[in-house]
Write a protein that holds these residues in place. Sequence first.
Motif, PDB file in Angstrom:
ATOM      1  N   PRO A 136      18.992  38.011  37.807  1.00 26.20           N
ATOM      2  CA  PRO A 136      18.377  36.962  38.633  1.00 26.20           C
ATOM      3  C   PRO A 136      19.106  36.664  39.939  1.00 26.20           C
ATOM      4  O   PRO A 136      18.524  36.076  40.845  1.00 26.20           O
ATOM      5  CB  PRO A 136      18.394  35.739  37.703  1.00 26.20           C
ATOM      6  N   ASP A 137      20.361  37.080  40.034  1.00 25.74           N
ATOM      7  CA  ASP A 137      21.136  36.792  41.252  1.00 25.74           C
ATOM      8  C   ASP A 137      21.157  37.957  42.232  1.00 25.74           C
ATOM      9  O   ASP A 137      21.781  37.868  43.295  1.00 25.74           O
ATOM     10  CB  ASP A 137      22.575  36.413  40.879  1.00 25.74           C
ATOM     11  N   GLU A 138      20.484  39.031  41.879  1.00 22.68           N
ATOM     12  CA  GLU A 138      20.492  40.220  42.730  1.00 22.68           C
ATOM     13  C   GLU A 138      19.164  40.358  43.473  1.00 22.68           C
ATOM     14  O   GLU A 138      18.126  39.872  43.014  1.00 22.68           O
ATOM     15  CB  GLU A 138      20.727  41.478  41.882  1.00 22.68           C
ATOM     16  N   ASP A 139      19.197  41.037  44.621  1.00 19.35           N
ATOM     17  CA  ASP A 139      17.954  41.254  45.352  1.00 19.35           C
ATOM     18  C   ASP A 139      17.230  42.492  44.799  1.00 19.35           C
ATOM     19  O   ASP A 139      17.737  43.203  43.923  1.00 19.35           O
ATOM     20  CB  ASP A 139      18.208  41.382  46.856  1.00 19.35           C
ATOM     21  N   PHE A 140      16.031  42.725  45.308  1.00 18.78           N
ATOM     22  CA  PHE A 140      15.218  43.815  44.768  1.00 18.78           C
ATOM     23  C   PHE A 140      15.814  45.185  45.087  1.00 18.78           C
ATOM     24  O   PHE A 140      15.631  46.135  44.329  1.00 18.78           O
ATOM     25  CB  PHE A 140      13.782  43.717  45.287  1.00 18.78           C
ATOM     26  N   MET A 141      16.520  45.294  46.213  1.00 15.89           N
ATOM     27  CA  MET A 141      17.118  46.581  46.555  1.00 15.89           C
ATOM     28  C   MET A 141      18.195  46.954  45.550  1.00 15.89           C
ATOM     29  O   MET A 141      18.420  48.139  45.268  1.00 15.89           O
ATOM     30  CB  MET A 141      17.690  46.541  47.975  1.00 15.89           C
ATOM     31  N   HIS A 142      18.848  45.954  44.969  1.00 12.75           N
ATOM     32  CA  HIS A 142      19.832  46.213  43.924  1.00 12.75           C
ATOM     33  C   HIS A 142      19.154  46.907  42.733  1.00 12.75           C
ATOM     34  O   HIS A 142      19.694  47.860  42.172  1.00 12.75           O
ATOM     35  CB  HIS A 142      20.472  44.896  43.472  1.00 12.75           C
ATOM     36  N   LEU A 143      17.974  46.423  42.376  1.00 12.74           N
ATOM     37  CA  LEU A 143      17.231  47.046  41.280  1.00 12.74           C
ATOM     38  C   LEU A 143      16.801  48.465  41.655  1.00 12.74           C
ATOM     39  O   LEU A 143      16.847  49.380  40.825  1.00 12.74           O
ATOM     40  CB  LEU A 143      16.008  46.205  40.925  1.00 12.74           C
ATOM     41  N   ALA A 144      16.359  48.642  42.911  1.00 12.05           N
ATOM     42  CA  ALA A 144      15.966  49.979  43.362  1.00 12.05           C
ATOM     43  C   ALA A 144      17.128  50.957  43.216  1.00 12.05           C
ATOM     44  O   ALA A 144      16.959  52.094  42.756  1.00 12.05           O
ATOM     45  CB  ALA A 144      15.487  49.930  44.808  1.00 12.05           C
ATOM     46  N   GLN A 145      18.314  50.511  43.591  1.00  9.66           N
ATOM     47  CA  GLN A 145      19.494  51.379  43.502  1.00  9.66           C
ATOM     48  C   GLN A 145      19.869  51.660  42.051  1.00  9.66           C
ATOM     49  O   GLN A 145      20.352  52.751  41.721  1.00  9.66           O
ATOM     50  CB  GLN A 145      20.652  50.726  44.253  1.00  9.66           C
ATOM     51  N   ASP A 146      19.629  50.677  41.175  1.00 10.22           N
ATOM     52  CA  ASP A 146      19.896  50.893  39.756  1.00 10.22           C
ATOM     53  C   ASP A 146      19.044  52.027  39.194  1.00 10.22           C
ATOM     54  O   ASP A 146      19.489  52.799  38.337  1.00 10.22           O
ATOM     55  CB  ASP A 146      19.616  49.613  38.959  1.00 10.22           C
ATOM     56  N   TYR A 147      17.798  52.096  39.662  1.00 11.83           N
ATOM     57  CA  TYR A 147      16.876  53.115  39.143  1.00 11.83           C
ATOM     58  C   TYR A 147      16.972  54.435  39.902  1.00 11.83           C
ATOM     59  O   TYR A 147      16.528  55.470  39.393  1.00 11.83           O
ATOM     60  CB  TYR A 147      15.442  52.591  39.189  1.00 11.83           C
TER      61      TYR A 147
END
Length: 256
Positions: free
Chosen positions: A208-219
Motif C-alpha cells: 500500500p505504500d508503494e507506487d504502481f511502477m514499483h509493482l511493474a518492476q516486481d513483475y
Amino acid sequence: MKLGFVGTGTLSSAIVTGLKSLPGETTPVVVSPRNEAIAAALAQRFADVRIAADNQAVLDQCDTVMLAVRPQIAREVLKELRFRKDHHVVSLIATISREEIAGLVAPATHVGKALPMPMIARLQGATLICPPDPVVAAFFGRLGGAIEVEDQSEFDALSVVTATYASYFKYLDTIHAWTRGQGVPGDKARDYITSIFKALANAPDTAPDEDFMHLAQDYATRGGINEQVLRELTERGTFDAFAESLERVHRRITGE
C-alpha cells in the motif's frame, strides 16, 4: 430522503439497483421517463420506484435530485426546469462544472458533484464527491464507498481515471483475440484472463505504500517476458500516447 433522477440511463439504473440490493432499503425513488425501457424495468422490479410524468414532476416529488442527463443535452434540459431552494442537487455530469450546474439549478443552493460508476449496481467501486457532503457520502458509502475531495481541480483530475475503462477492456480483448488465434478455445482463454487480472487488481493491497511502477518492476523480471512486453511498448511510445490522451480528456472535462 425522497430521491429523484433527471435522466434514466445506465448510470441511474445502476445506482437504483445497488441501492435496492441493500437489505431493508425502502427509500422512495422517482425516475424520469426519458428512457422508457429502463424506467419501466426499474419500476417493475422495485415496488418503491415510480416513473414521473416528466422531469419537472421528478423535482416536484423529491428533495434530493440526481442529474444524470447526457452532457450534450444537459443545459437545454435543465434550463427548462424549476428547482426549489431546498433541493439537494447532485450532478453526475462529468464534463459540466459544479459552478455552471449551480447556475442552471438556481435557486437551489445545495449543489455538488458525484462520479459513481456502473459497477455500483454490484456495490463495487468508490464514488468521488465534491465538495465534501456528509449526506451524499453516507448514501454512496453504502454502495461501494465514497471519496470526498475539497478541490474541484482534484475532482477533475481524478475524473480522468474513468476515461480509461474502455481501453482496459480493449487491452484484455487484444490478449483474448491473440490466444484464440493460437487455437485456445475462447471460453477457456476468457476464464484464464479474467482470473489473472482479478488477482492483479488486488496486488496494490500487498504494497500500500508503494507506487504502481514499483509493482511493474516486481513483475518485470530482468530478461523475462514481462520485461520484454513493457520495454517494447515503452519504446514504441505507447504509454506516452496514453498520457497525451489523458491530458486531452482532462482539457475536455475542465473546458479548456
